[in-house]
Design an enzyme around this catalytic site. Structure first.
Site, PDB file in Angstrom:
ATOM      1  N   VAL A 152       0.931  -1.187  -0.158  1.00 14.50           N
ATOM      2  CA  VAL A 152       0.083  -0.031  -0.158  1.00 14.50           C
ATOM      3  C   VAL A 152       0.872   1.149  -0.082  1.00 14.50           C
ATOM      4  O   VAL A 152       0.495   2.369  -0.812  1.00 14.50           O
ATOM      5  CB  VAL A 152      -0.886   0.007   1.378  1.00 14.50           C
ATOM      6  CG1 VAL A 152      -1.663   1.403   1.606  1.00 14.50           C
ATOM      7  CG2 VAL A 152      -2.131  -1.258   0.921  1.00 14.50           C
ATOM      8  N   GLN A 155       2.502   1.613  -3.296  1.00 11.56           N
ATOM      9  CA  GLN A 155       1.572   2.173  -4.295  1.00 11.56           C
ATOM     10  C   GLN A 155       1.321   3.763  -3.967  1.00 11.56           C
ATOM     11  O   GLN A 155       0.968   4.678  -4.879  1.00 11.56           O
ATOM     12  CB  GLN A 155       0.268   1.307  -4.254  1.00 11.56           C
ATOM     13  CG  GLN A 155      -0.866   1.926  -5.168  1.00 11.56           C
ATOM     14  CD  GLN A 155      -0.564   1.845  -6.716  1.00 11.56           C
ATOM     15  OE1 GLN A 155       0.260   1.390  -7.141  1.00 11.56           O
ATOM     16  NE2 GLN A 155      -1.238   2.775  -7.293  1.00 11.56           N
ATOM     17  N   GLU A 156       1.185   4.105  -2.706  1.00 10.37           N
ATOM     18  CA  GLU A 156       0.554   5.437  -2.446  1.00 10.37           C
ATOM     19  C   GLU A 156       1.481   6.336  -2.793  1.00 10.37           C
ATOM     20  O   GLU A 156       1.244   7.503  -3.225  1.00 10.37           O
ATOM     21  CB  GLU A 156       0.180   5.314  -0.927  1.00 10.37           C
ATOM     22  CG  GLU A 156      -1.178   4.603  -0.732  1.00 10.37           C
ATOM     23  CD  GLU A 156      -2.352   5.271  -0.883  1.00 10.37           C
ATOM     24  OE1 GLU A 156      -2.151   6.555  -1.488  1.00 10.37           O
ATOM     25  OE2 GLU A 156      -3.538   4.880  -1.026  1.00 10.37           O
ATOM     26  N   SER A 157       2.934   6.452  -2.142  1.00 13.84           N
ATOM     27  CA  SER A 157       3.738   7.123  -2.237  1.00 13.84           C
ATOM     28  C   SER A 157       5.196   6.752  -2.683  1.00 13.84           C
ATOM     29  O   SER A 157       6.172   7.764  -2.868  1.00 13.84           O
ATOM     30  CB  SER A 157       3.993   7.958  -0.935  1.00 13.84           C
ATOM     31  OG  SER A 157       4.725   6.765  -0.047  1.00 13.84           O
ATOM     32  N   TYR A 261      -5.579   0.449  -8.862  1.00 16.28           N
ATOM     33  CA  TYR A 261      -4.927   0.443  -7.270  1.00 16.28           C
ATOM     34  C   TYR A 261      -4.847  -0.986  -6.837  1.00 16.28           C
ATOM     35  O   TYR A 261      -3.786  -1.380  -6.091  1.00 16.28           O
ATOM     36  CB  TYR A 261      -5.685   1.585  -6.660  1.00 16.28           C
ATOM     37  CG  TYR A 261      -5.323   1.540  -5.124  1.00 16.28           C
ATOM     38  CD1 TYR A 261      -4.262   2.666  -4.917  1.00 16.28           C
ATOM     39  CD2 TYR A 261      -5.662   0.744  -4.098  1.00 16.28           C
ATOM     40  CE1 TYR A 261      -3.718   2.953  -3.555  1.00 16.28           C
ATOM     41  CE2 TYR A 261      -5.316   0.979  -2.801  1.00 16.28           C
ATOM     42  CZ  TYR A 261      -4.433   2.077  -2.665  1.00 16.28           C
ATOM     43  OH  TYR A 261      -3.935   2.322  -1.279  1.00 16.28           O
TER      44      TYR A 261
END
Length: 311
Positions: A152, A155-157, A261
């Site tokens: 996560v 993927q997020e940052s 996502y």
């Protein structure tokens, strides 16, 4: 009504498709490997970098300046300096640079350098096990898979502690300040300022709690929980369809961003399990059971328009 020979031919065609697909490092590749009961394909390429190569690159004035800016916390300036410096390097030097960034704990620089080089199989540099002690601590405390929480954050940052989205999400796990406040109050965690979300430990702590909340809400189903983390549980509640198979459900998520996502997070989770040397199925049996009631032979259909792009 198909004849026996036609049914056999269809099965053989499907077997051939799944067999080829299972050799790709992608969401559908991992899913096909499960169907074929075969090993997952990672195509991991490692780089043997000598001490001399590292020392030589560290003497590069631009690289040295970028690393000094990073160490001082001037992250924006450091990134600009790094990208300018690496753009002038040869291929081998960029590989050494990515590894050097990893040694310094500069995960975003390592990832971005390998992406620019299109070195897709360099998994160590593209999927760093960043802040391992912190992720491990909260994964154990909250009983969530560390491979999932790492996926996560990746993927997020891409592990940028100072990441800020146009919508206002902040930090490694891209938490909205309002959501962070709700989590902090509920869990009895002191939350004095939104700038706290730019601190890696604090952000991972709250992000891990939110992942735990979503897992609890959706009966430990990472597919639904990942979608909820991205699009919000209210949307996922509206999209729930117990009759759809899991791949069909994902492909019919109304938001393209959330579709991609979910597939990325699940594929990244598989990669992190591999890098952490953890044996784990791509999709847990309990997760599969929450989707569809058809027989195994009818469960998965591959449509030609679906993207099977590797990760």
């Amino acid at each position: 009504m198909l004849s026996q020979s036609e049914e056999l031919a269809d099965r053989e065609v499907a077997q051939d498709i799944f067999s080829k697909l299972s050799r790709s490092r992608s969401f559908y590749g991992f899913l096909a490997a499960d169907i074929m009961a075969s090993d997952y394909t990672y195509n991991h390429k490692t780089h043997n970098i000598s001490y001399g190569e590292t020392i030589t690159l560290e003497k590069n004035k631009s690289i040295k300046r970028a690393l000094e800016l990073f160490a001082l916390g001037y992250l924006g300036q450091a990134r600009q300096e790094w990208y300018l410096a690496t753009s002038k390097l040869k291929e081998r030097e960029r590989i050494v640079a990515a590894n050097l960034a990893l040694r310094w704990g500069w995960h975003k620089a390592s990832i971005q350098t390998m992406i620019q080089l299109k070195s897709w199989d360099s998994l160590t540099e593209r999927f760093p096990v960043a802040h391992k002690d912190i992720f491990t601590r909260y994964a154990r405390e909250l009983d969530i898979p560390i491979s999932w929480s790492l996926a996560v954050a990746r993927q997020e940052s891409a592990f940028m502690p100072d990441a800020k989205s146009s919508a206002g999400a902040r930090g490694l796990m891209q938490l909205m300040p309002s959501t962070a406040g709700i989590i902090a109050r509920s869990e009895g965690i002191k939350y004095s300022s939104r700038n706290k979300l730019l601190e890696a430990d604090f952000n991972i702590r709250l992000g891990s709690h939110y992942l735990r909340w979503m897992l609890g809400r959706y009966d430990n189903n990472r597919i639904l929980a990942s979608a909820a983390y991205n699009a919000g549980p209210g949307n996922v509640d509206k999209w729930l369809d117990a009759d759809a198979d899991l791949d069909v459900w994902i492909e019919t998520i109304p938001f393209k961003e959330t579709r991609n996502y979910v597939k990325n997070v699940l594929a990244y989770s598989a990669i992190y399990n591999y890098l952490l040397e953890q044996e784990s199925p791509f999709i847990f049996s309990g997760e599969k059971e929450q989707f569809g009631n058809r027989k195994p032979s009818e469960k998965v259909s591959v449509q030609t328009h679906l993207s099977v792009k590797g990760v």
